[in-house]
Enzyme design. Structure first.
Site, PDB file in Angstrom:
ATOM      1  N   LYS A  29       0.781  -1.195  -0.146  1.00 59.47           N
ATOM      2  CA  LYS A  29      -0.162   0.061  -0.268  1.00 59.47           C
ATOM      3  C   LYS A  29       0.668   1.138   0.087  1.00 59.47           C
ATOM      4  CE  LYS A  29      -0.708   0.074   4.976  1.00 59.47           C
ATOM      5  NZ  LYS A  29      -0.031   1.470   5.286  1.00 59.47           N
ATOM      6  N   THR A  30       1.947   0.861   0.440  1.00 55.77           N
ATOM      7  CA  THR A  30       2.743   2.337   0.766  1.00 55.77           C
ATOM      8  C   THR A  30       3.391   2.757  -0.533  1.00 55.77           C
ATOM      9  OG1 THR A  30       3.404   1.995   3.016  1.00 55.77           O
ATOM     10  CG2 THR A  30       4.761   3.587   1.862  1.00 55.77           C
ATOM     11  N   ASP A 213      -3.372   7.427   4.775  1.00 50.74           N
ATOM     12  CA  ASP A 213      -3.118   6.234   5.001  1.00 50.74           C
ATOM     13  C   ASP A 213      -3.677   5.591   6.286  1.00 50.74           C
ATOM     14  OD1 ASP A 213      -1.540   3.626   4.760  1.00 50.74           O
ATOM     15  OD2 ASP A 213       0.239   4.158   5.642  1.00 50.74           O
ATOM     16  N   GLU A 214      -3.865   4.179   6.367  1.00 50.94           N
ATOM     17  CA  GLU A 214      -4.526   3.595   7.664  1.00 50.94           C
ATOM     18  C   GLU A 214      -5.893   4.355   7.989  1.00 50.94           C
ATOM     19  OE1 GLU A 214      -3.049   0.945   8.605  1.00 50.94           O
ATOM     20  OE2 GLU A 214      -1.040   0.961   8.524  1.00 50.94           O
ATOM     21  N   GLN A 244      -7.360  -4.882   9.731  1.00 47.87           N
ATOM     22  CA  GLN A 244      -6.498  -4.470  10.778  1.00 47.87           C
ATOM     23  C   GLN A 244      -6.923  -3.427  11.662  1.00 47.87           C
ATOM     24  OE1 GLN A 244      -2.172  -4.911   9.488  1.00 47.87           O
ATOM     25  NE2 GLN A 244      -3.261  -4.896   7.509  1.00 47.87           N
ATOM     26  N   ARG A 592       2.306 -11.013  10.560  1.00 47.55           N
ATOM     27  CA  ARG A 592       3.537 -10.215  10.724  1.00 47.55           C
ATOM     28  C   ARG A 592       4.691 -11.297  10.307  1.00 47.55           C
ATOM     29  NH1 ARG A 592       2.351  -6.017   9.777  1.00 47.55           N
ATOM     30  NH2 ARG A 592       0.037  -7.019   9.567  1.00 47.55           N
TER      31      ARG A 592
END
Length: 659
Positions: A29-30, A213-214, A244, A592
């Site tokens: 996504k970044t 973002d987020e 998330q 993770r």
């Protein structure tokens, strides 16, 4: 856009209306945000100075700036805004402060300052848990974008009415101090944008395209800020993952992703489902787990990676046995695979679980870094220096004055300060302004008056210096002139502890940006963001952290400990009906792991002197049995692993003896 997959490319190219990118864990996504910024600038769709990318942490903003700098060469990115929600709010208040009744150089109170003010407003002897409850209720009202009057109007219980009344008194005190708290950095811009159409139009002209973002972590006030700036045209890209969303306890509202569709009917949705981080076995387990939560837009993560090893599930006697197994396995894998310690991460539901893990790692001499320890900016000498800097930037900041005037200690005691506060209140002045009055000093004892006058002269000289030198240089000057260094020298019994604390002050100067002559106003802005900066990275050490802290990170080997009902999911969350969020927390932990994942639980624990039986977490049963390797379920695999470890142990002993 070379190397982007089709959904990523679609997300980058859509620039004509509102867009929601549902980005699964590890889906790049970044990179999408960075490439979209580059595309907006290169295509001429939007100049850099009218683009704002908003993140949730200073660390994320820094990383994004670095990636954009590599992607966009030259001066094409000049004027681009990449910052946190709170940094954007601070910038807004610096520009629009007069419309909100603030003066230049206003202070931003941290949690300690806020707690001190609320404690002072509460009756003497109020218990700490009542103070915490009051502070949380006020913060919750602010995060919902409510003014004190609105909070009072919406109060239903005596407790809420009391909190709303306290909110009004607390806010009045902030106004007196020419200060805001961290929650106000969002609430006040929202208040002004929604009330003033001219300001609203000016900011829509200033920010023509918004990337967030987020987005699933936004609270109600942040979502309203997004809408107020984006306006009806909805030129924005929101990137988030409803799977998330793990911060409801601090006000995050994952339903904001659903609200986007209601507020912007033309909203386009792009799903990023290809994962570039985890093995397919880990992804299959994560998909099966999170499928038990309700979804408006379900996703299925997949990867081109190999299947990888099965997920190990350990049943341990108790937490001490669990910690020993984890530490031993980490040591074994590090030797066997020549893996650096930083490839390993141990995750837990609560920070209290770290103690037994630390002991086990120490016994095996395995280096580790515990996230969530005492932050750099919380160290005593650093907070003392920050109080001086805040006072230099804002003479109306009584909280900073009270700490600075007693750091280091001088002939100014509680009686003197109480008398000064009384005079200041009577004159309707901040305490530091009152301290500059010759008449006030004359009303004190000669010793206290001289000490206070000396303090005022030091602050005045430092305030003049702040106009000529950079904030970084000012830290070094004030450390000497204020007497902080001399005080630290007197307190330390050995040279090593003195040098360590002295180096903390030297390190603080390196946290500031900006050139010479930036002045108190610029210094105040930097102080506000410094107070909430992210902690520095650890070195080559095993990482220990809570599941909440692990979001956005990835490790080769991940151990999730304490996977028992009552712990994960947590009893409190079960009582409050938040099982879905606990499942999302487990999902975050699982995703993770890049290569190997270990889940461990204990059969029993000791509470209040009694041994209590524990049950494995219900989440383990939601994972596909074929992806798991439980202790004792596969005797052949267990025997092979035991032999491998024994062989490695003998080899290590042999090498040691031969050496």
């Amino acid at each position: 856009m070379h190397g982007l997959n089709p959904p990523q490319r679609a997300a980058v190219l859509h620039t004509d209306g509102p867009l929601l990118v549902l980005a699964g864990a590890g889906s790049g996504k970044t990179r999408v945000i960075v490439e979209k910024i580059a595309h907006l600038i290169a295509s001429g769709r939007m100049p850099a100075k009218r683009i704002a990318a908003i993140t949730f942490t200073n660390k994320s903003a820094k990383e994004m700036r670095e990636r954009v700098a590599k992607r966009i060469r030259g001066d094409a990115a000049d004027g681009l805004t990449i910052c946190t929600f709170h940094a954007l709010g601070l910038k807004f208040l610096q520009i629009e402060h007069a419309k909100l009744g603030l003066r230049r150089g206003f202070s931003v109170f941290d949690s300690d300052d806020s707690n001190a003010q609320i404690k002072d407003l509460l009756p003497a002897g109020t218990k700490p848990d009542v103070l915490d409850d009051m502070r949380n209720l006020i913060s919750r009202a602010k995060n919902a974008g409510l003014s004190p009057q609105q909070a009072l109007a919406q109060s239903r219980s005596p407790r809420e009415i009391e909190a709303a009344t306290m909110y009004e008194m607390y806010q009045a005190r902030l106004t007196t101090f020419n200060a805001v708290d961290f929650d106000d950095l969002i609430r006040l811009p929202v208040q002004l944008l929604e009330a003033d159409s001219e300001v609203q139009l000016a900011w829509r002209e200033r920010i023509g395209y918004l990337l967030v973002d987020e987005c699933q972590d936004t609270n109600d006030a942040q979502y309203r800020l997004l809408k107020a700036i984006a306006g009806p045209s909805g030129l924005f890209t929101c990137v988030g993952d409803d799977d998330q969303s793990i911060y409801a306890w601090r006000g995050a509202n994952p339903d904001n992703l659903l609200e986007l569709g209601k507020d912007y009917p033309s909203l386009q949705i792009v799903k990023l489902e290809q994962n570039y981080r985890c093995s397919n076995r880990v992804l299959r387990a994560a998909n099966a787990l999170i499928a038990n939560n309700p979804h408006e837009h379900p996703k299925t993560l997949w990867s081109d990676q190999a299947d990888g090893e099965r997920i190990r599930v350990w049943e341990c006697r108790d937490s001490a046995h669990e910690a020993e197994k984890v530490a031993s396995e980490i040591q074994f894998l590090a030797q066997k695979n020549e893996a650096p310690w930083m490839d390993f991460c141990i995750l837990f539901r609560g920070n209290h679980q770290s103690r037994v893990l630390e002991k086990a790692l120490q016994l095996l001499r395995v280096p580790y870094h515990l996230s969530g320890g005492t932050a750099f900016l919380e160290r005593h000498e650093v907070k003392d220096a920050l109080s001086w800097l805040r006072l230099i930037a804002n003479p109306d900041d009584d909280a900073a004055f009270l700490r600075a005037v007693t750091s280091p200690k001088r002939e100014i005691g509680a009686t003197t300060l109480a008398k000064l506060a009384e005079m200041a209140q009577h004159a309707h002045l901040p305490m530091s302004r009152m301290a500059e009055s010759i008449n006030a000093i004359k009303q004190l004892t000669p010793r206290a008056g001289n000490a206070l006058d000396g303090f005022v002269q030091i602050v005045r000289s430092l305030r003049e210096e702040a106009q000529r030198i950079s904030p970084a240089e000012l830290v070094d000057v004030l450390a000497e002139r204020s007497g902080l260094l001399a005080s630290i020298r007197a307190q330390c019994k050995d040279e090593a502890s003195y040098q360590r604390r002295k180096e903390n002050l030297a390190e603080l100067s390196g946290w500031f940006d900006g050139g010479k002559g930036s002045g108190p106003g610029e210094l105040a802005a930097q102080l506000a963001l410094l107070s909430h900066a992210d902690k520095g990275e650890a070195g080559n050490q095993v990482r220990l952290m809570s599941l909440h802290a692990a979001k956005g990170l990835e490790y080769r080997y991940v151990f999730i400990v304490g996977v028992e009902d009552g712990n994960l999911p947590h009893d409190a969350s079960l009582d409050e009906g938040r099982l879905d969020e606990e499942r999302r927390l487990m999902y975050v932990g699982i995703t993770r792991a890049k290569e190997a994942l270990y889940l461990s639980h204990s059969r029993e624990t000791q509470r209040w002197g009694e041994r209590i039986r524990l049950k494995p977490s219900r989440f383990i049963d939601e994972l596909p049995a074929a992806e798991l390797q439980r202790d004792g379920a596969d005797p052949v695999a267990d025997a092979a692993r035991k032999h491998e470890r024994a062989t490695a142990g003998f080899a290590a002993i042999k090498a040691l003896l031969e050496g």
